[in-house]
Design a protein around this motif. Sequence first.
Motif, PDB file in Angstrom:
ATOM      1  N   HIS A 153      11.572  19.738  -8.894  1.00 19.70           N
ATOM      2  CA  HIS A 153      11.299  18.652  -9.942  1.00 19.70           C
ATOM      3  C   HIS A 153      10.302  19.039 -10.555  1.00 19.70           C
ATOM      4  CE1 HIS A 153      13.772  15.518  -7.638  1.00 19.70           C
ATOM      5  NE2 HIS A 153      13.782  16.562  -6.702  1.00 19.70           N
ATOM      6  N   ILE A 154      10.447  19.417 -11.938  1.00 16.76           N
ATOM      7  CA  ILE A 154       9.156  19.870 -12.704  1.00 16.76           C
ATOM      8  C   ILE A 154       8.934  18.801 -13.797  1.00 16.76           C
ATOM      9  CG2 ILE A 154       8.496  21.473 -14.427  1.00 16.76           C
ATOM     10  CD1 ILE A 154      10.675  23.667 -13.130  1.00 16.76           C
ATOM     11  N   VAL A 155       7.567  18.260 -13.650  1.00 14.10           N
ATOM     12  CA  VAL A 155       7.419  17.177 -14.187  1.00 14.10           C
ATOM     13  C   VAL A 155       6.049  17.371 -15.276  1.00 14.10           C
ATOM     14  CG1 VAL A 155       8.149  15.484 -12.404  1.00 14.10           C
ATOM     15  CG2 VAL A 155       5.715  16.008 -12.751  1.00 14.10           C
ATOM     16  N   PRO A 156       6.022  16.415 -16.213  1.00 14.38           N
ATOM     17  CA  PRO A 156       4.791  16.831 -17.381  1.00 14.38           C
ATOM     18  C   PRO A 156       3.663  15.922 -16.666  1.00 14.38           C
ATOM     19  CG  PRO A 156       6.556  15.175 -18.236  1.00 14.38           C
ATOM     20  CD  PRO A 156       6.821  15.636 -16.769  1.00 14.38           C
ATOM     21  N   TRP A 157       2.544  15.911 -17.730  1.00 14.74           N
ATOM     22  CA  TRP A 157       1.402  15.222 -17.576  1.00 14.74           C
ATOM     23  C   TRP A 157       1.203  14.070 -18.199  1.00 14.74           C
ATOM     24  CZ3 TRP A 157       0.249  14.290 -22.601  1.00 14.74           C
ATOM     25  CH2 TRP A 157       0.594  15.081 -23.345  1.00 14.74           C
ATOM     26  N   ASN A 158       2.119  13.363 -18.735  1.00 15.53           N
ATOM     27  CA  ASN A 158       2.064  12.183 -19.635  1.00 15.53           C
ATOM     28  C   ASN A 158       2.294  10.930 -18.640  1.00 15.53           C
ATOM     29  OD1 ASN A 158       4.662  12.798 -19.566  1.00 15.53           O
ATOM     30  ND2 ASN A 158       5.197  11.996 -21.852  1.00 15.53           N
ATOM     31  N   TYR A 159       3.566  11.043 -17.806  1.00 15.62           N
ATOM     32  CA  TYR A 159       3.646   9.938 -16.832  1.00 15.62           C
ATOM     33  C   TYR A 159       3.866  10.454 -15.604  1.00 15.62           C
ATOM     34  CZ  TYR A 159       3.986   6.667 -20.983  1.00 15.62           C
ATOM     35  OH  TYR A 159       3.706   5.743 -21.977  1.00 15.62           O
ATOM     36  N   PRO A 160       2.801  11.133 -14.946  1.00 18.42           N
ATOM     37  CA  PRO A 160       3.352  11.606 -13.577  1.00 18.42           C
ATOM     38  C   PRO A 160       3.841  10.665 -12.595  1.00 18.42           C
ATOM     39  CG  PRO A 160       1.085  12.615 -14.428  1.00 18.42           C
ATOM     40  CD  PRO A 160       1.473  11.393 -15.483  1.00 18.42           C
ATOM     41  N   MET A 161       3.198   9.572 -12.490  1.00 22.91           N
ATOM     42  CA  MET A 161       3.834   8.999 -11.381  1.00 22.91           C
ATOM     43  C   MET A 161       5.260   8.075 -11.727  1.00 22.91           C
ATOM     44  SD  MET A 161       0.326   6.532  -9.904  1.00 22.91           S
ATOM     45  CE  MET A 161      -0.514   6.196 -11.382  1.00 22.91           C
ATOM     46  N   GLN A 162       5.139   7.775 -12.781  1.00 20.02           N
ATOM     47  CA  GLN A 162       6.471   7.174 -13.177  1.00 20.02           C
ATOM     48  C   GLN A 162       7.720   8.291 -13.129  1.00 20.02           C
ATOM     49  OE1 GLN A 162       7.520   4.426 -15.759  1.00 20.02           O
ATOM     50  NE2 GLN A 162       5.598   3.806 -16.456  1.00 20.02           N
ATOM     51  N   ILE A 163       7.401   9.433 -13.583  1.00 17.11           N
ATOM     52  CA  ILE A 163       8.528  10.345 -13.633  1.00 17.11           C
ATOM     53  C   ILE A 163       8.526  10.938 -12.179  1.00 17.11           C
ATOM     54  CG2 ILE A 163       8.971  12.783 -14.483  1.00 17.11           C
ATOM     55  CD1 ILE A 163       7.358  11.892 -17.262  1.00 17.11           C
ATOM     56  N   ILE A 164       7.571  11.060 -11.160  1.00 14.71           N
ATOM     57  CA  ILE A 164       7.881  11.382  -9.687  1.00 14.71           C
ATOM     58  C   ILE A 164       8.602  10.274  -9.268  1.00 14.71           C
ATOM     59  CG2 ILE A 164       6.580  11.463  -7.575  1.00 14.71           C
ATOM     60  CD1 ILE A 164       4.405  13.025  -9.401  1.00 14.71           C
ATOM     61  N   GLY A 165       8.428   9.005  -9.660  1.00 12.46           N
ATOM     62  CA  GLY A 165       9.126   7.725  -9.016  1.00 12.46           C
ATOM     63  C   GLY A 165      10.429   7.804  -9.085  1.00 12.46           C
ATOM     64  N   ARG A 166      10.950   8.011 -10.498  1.00 12.73           N
ATOM     65  CA  ARG A 166      12.369   8.160 -10.897  1.00 12.73           C
ATOM     66  C   ARG A 166      12.899   9.448 -10.372  1.00 12.73           C
ATOM     67  NH1 ARG A 166      11.289   9.338 -17.327  1.00 12.73           N
ATOM     68  NH2 ARG A 166      11.997  11.483 -17.293  1.00 12.73           N
ATOM     69  N   SER A 167      12.441  10.520 -10.111  1.00 11.98           N
ATOM     70  CA  SER A 167      13.129  11.588 -10.012  1.00 11.98           C
ATOM     71  C   SER A 167      12.957  11.923  -8.567  1.00 11.98           C
ATOM     72  CB  SER A 167      12.405  12.887 -10.916  1.00 11.98           C
ATOM     73  OG  SER A 167      12.683  13.956 -10.228  1.00 11.98           O
ATOM     74  N   VAL A 168      11.904  11.950  -8.215  1.00 14.14           N
ATOM     75  CA  VAL A 168      11.735  12.374  -6.607  1.00 14.14           C
ATOM     76  C   VAL A 168      12.328  11.309  -5.680  1.00 14.14           C
ATOM     77  CG1 VAL A 168      10.004  12.847  -4.798  1.00 14.14           C
ATOM     78  CG2 VAL A 168       9.755  13.989  -6.991  1.00 14.14           C
ATOM     79  N   GLY A 169      12.036  10.029  -6.148  1.00 14.72           N
ATOM     80  CA  GLY A 169      12.364   8.636  -5.437  1.00 14.72           C
ATOM     81  C   GLY A 169      13.703   8.778  -5.324  1.00 14.72           C
ATOM     82  N   ALA A 170      14.818   8.755  -6.341  1.00 14.31           N
ATOM     83  CA  ALA A 170      16.029   8.842  -6.222  1.00 14.31           C
ATOM     84  C   ALA A 170      16.652  10.211  -5.497  1.00 14.31           C
ATOM     85  CB  ALA A 170      16.826   8.943  -7.619  1.00 14.31           C
ATOM     86  N   ALA A 171      16.093  11.185  -5.537  1.00 17.35           N
ATOM     87  CA  ALA A 171      16.483  12.468  -4.936  1.00 17.35           C
ATOM     88  C   ALA A 171      16.478  12.401  -3.351  1.00 17.35           C
ATOM     89  CB  ALA A 171      15.726  13.572  -5.263  1.00 17.35           C
ATOM     90  N   LEU A 172      15.185  11.626  -3.058  1.00  7.60           N
ATOM     91  CA  LEU A 172      15.147  11.720  -1.495  1.00  7.60           C
ATOM     92  C   LEU A 172      15.887  10.389  -1.043  1.00  7.60           C
ATOM     93  CD1 LEU A 172      11.081  11.650  -1.432  1.00  7.60           C
ATOM     94  CD2 LEU A 172      12.681  13.096  -0.274  1.00  7.60           C
ATOM     95  N   ALA A 173      16.152   9.265  -1.991  1.00  8.62           N
ATOM     96  CA  ALA A 173      17.067   8.183  -1.493  1.00  8.62           C
ATOM     97  C   ALA A 173      18.536   8.968  -1.058  1.00  8.62           C
ATOM     98  CB  ALA A 173      16.995   7.136  -2.542  1.00  8.62           C
TER      99      ALA A 173
END
Length: 485
Positions: A153-173
């Motif tokens: 998961h490579i994420v940018p700086w503009n919305y770190p929390m939201q992008i981690i939530g949608r990407s890492v959250g779904a992948a872990l699920a």
Amino acid sequence: METRPIYDPGFATDHVLVGGTWMKTTGSLDLTDPSDGRFLARIARGRAPDIDAAVAAARNALEGPWGQMTATDRGRCLSRLGHLVADRIDWLAEMEARDVGKPLSQARADAAALARYLEFYGGAADKVMGETIPYQAGYTVYTLREPHGVTGHIVPWNYPMQIIGRSVGAALAMGNACVLKPAEEACLTALAFARLAQEAGLPDGALNVVPGLGEEAGAALSAHPDVDHLSFTGSVPVGARVQGSAAQNIVPVTLELGGKSPQLVFEDADLERALPFLVNAGIQNAGQTCSAASRILVHASRLEQVARAMASAYEDLNVGPALSDPRVGPVISTRQKDIIESFLAKADPDHVIARGVLSDTAPSSGHYVLPTLLTGMRADHVLARDEIFGPVQVVLPFETEEEAISIANDTDYGLVAGVWTESGARQMRLAKALKAGQVFLNNYGAGGGVELPFGGVGKSGHGREKGFEALYGFSQLKTVAAHHG
Ligand code: NAD
């Protein structure tokens, strides 16, 4: 020149997380507070060996307790993490405001969205099912949804929390083991998230975090031969490189890239309702939002009225330090400020119809750009076609519905579009005709919508994150055909 960071979030920021252990790396990088340009915090400079270790730890996790966990228990773990995030919203919001320069109330909204992603994906983890397929006599055929394995998961700086939530959250699920490479400009909440994940009982190695430079840690992760899926959010040129690496390894990749999203205002639009959406969607996060509505297309009969109403709203846009919770904060870096200003230099002075107001409390060392509203240029002007990634909006006229669609679709991007009209038939026509991954009718949801599948067409990328759809993206389908006579 400051030698000590000005902010202590309460944990060592200059470590990577690999296999459940926080470790120092051989080098470090310094984060700057966009509000005043000061030395905010020191982070690890992860490189290829750190990425190798993180990928190996993720692979081990799939063989260990994480890989054995039931979907229900994975969901419980994510839900616990969501509760921990919800309990620490103030802490996370201050961290994000300092790191990204995001106004405090927007940072709070991002932290609340992270909690909501974890709640959503925690609840969904054991509700993703396969199917049985009618087939020939003597067969039973069904499908299984299985994790890809190790996801990067490579994420940018503009919305770190939201992008981690949608990407890492779904992948872990879905039971993947993740390696997260946050952006070098802002990554404190990624580290805080990983600490909360440990507190929530996420097994070691299920989530590994390696901050570092894009061309070092990011390139190493995207080219790693033992990564099974890549999720990249960022710019088009880097997205193309990540897709190139994925092609070499024949692994799937989700690309969430840029945009030049329009909102279309027809002659029958309810302007009172539309106005806050027209303005906010352009200036939220200082315009550094992939789904920012940077083009406002207005029926010629109402152009003057809309431009005047937006201009008057711009006069209330105070620009200042993130912690003072202004309407508009600083942009992330001097580099980003220079990029935006070089775009603005391409406007004629008479194109500018309104600007925001710099607050007296804004230090001159901060990275401030005044929100700027432009009109009077052609639809093919560079400011009306290229992603600026700053608080700049262009108002353009159209005469007919066909022309509105043609201007709206005439960019390389296709992320989000908004339509303001009271005509139900026109709403339906536009929803089909617009080139975008999301179309909002009489509303505009820049950045929001945990439940709503999100992603682009054209150079805005491919694949979908958010909503249930992300769970399909972070899993692969296996078909089982049993012959029993
Ligand atoms: P960027 O592409 O420069 O960086 C994004 C991430 O990629 C960072 O973590 C960076 O370290 C990493 N990276 C940089 N070079 C790399 C390389 N060679 N290999 C692998 N990784 C590398 O993007 P940016 O300027 O930080 O972000 C702004 C862009 O992101 C804008 O175009 C914006 O529209 C887009 N964006 C899109 C979405 C979306 O969901 N569609 C969301 C946010 C931002």
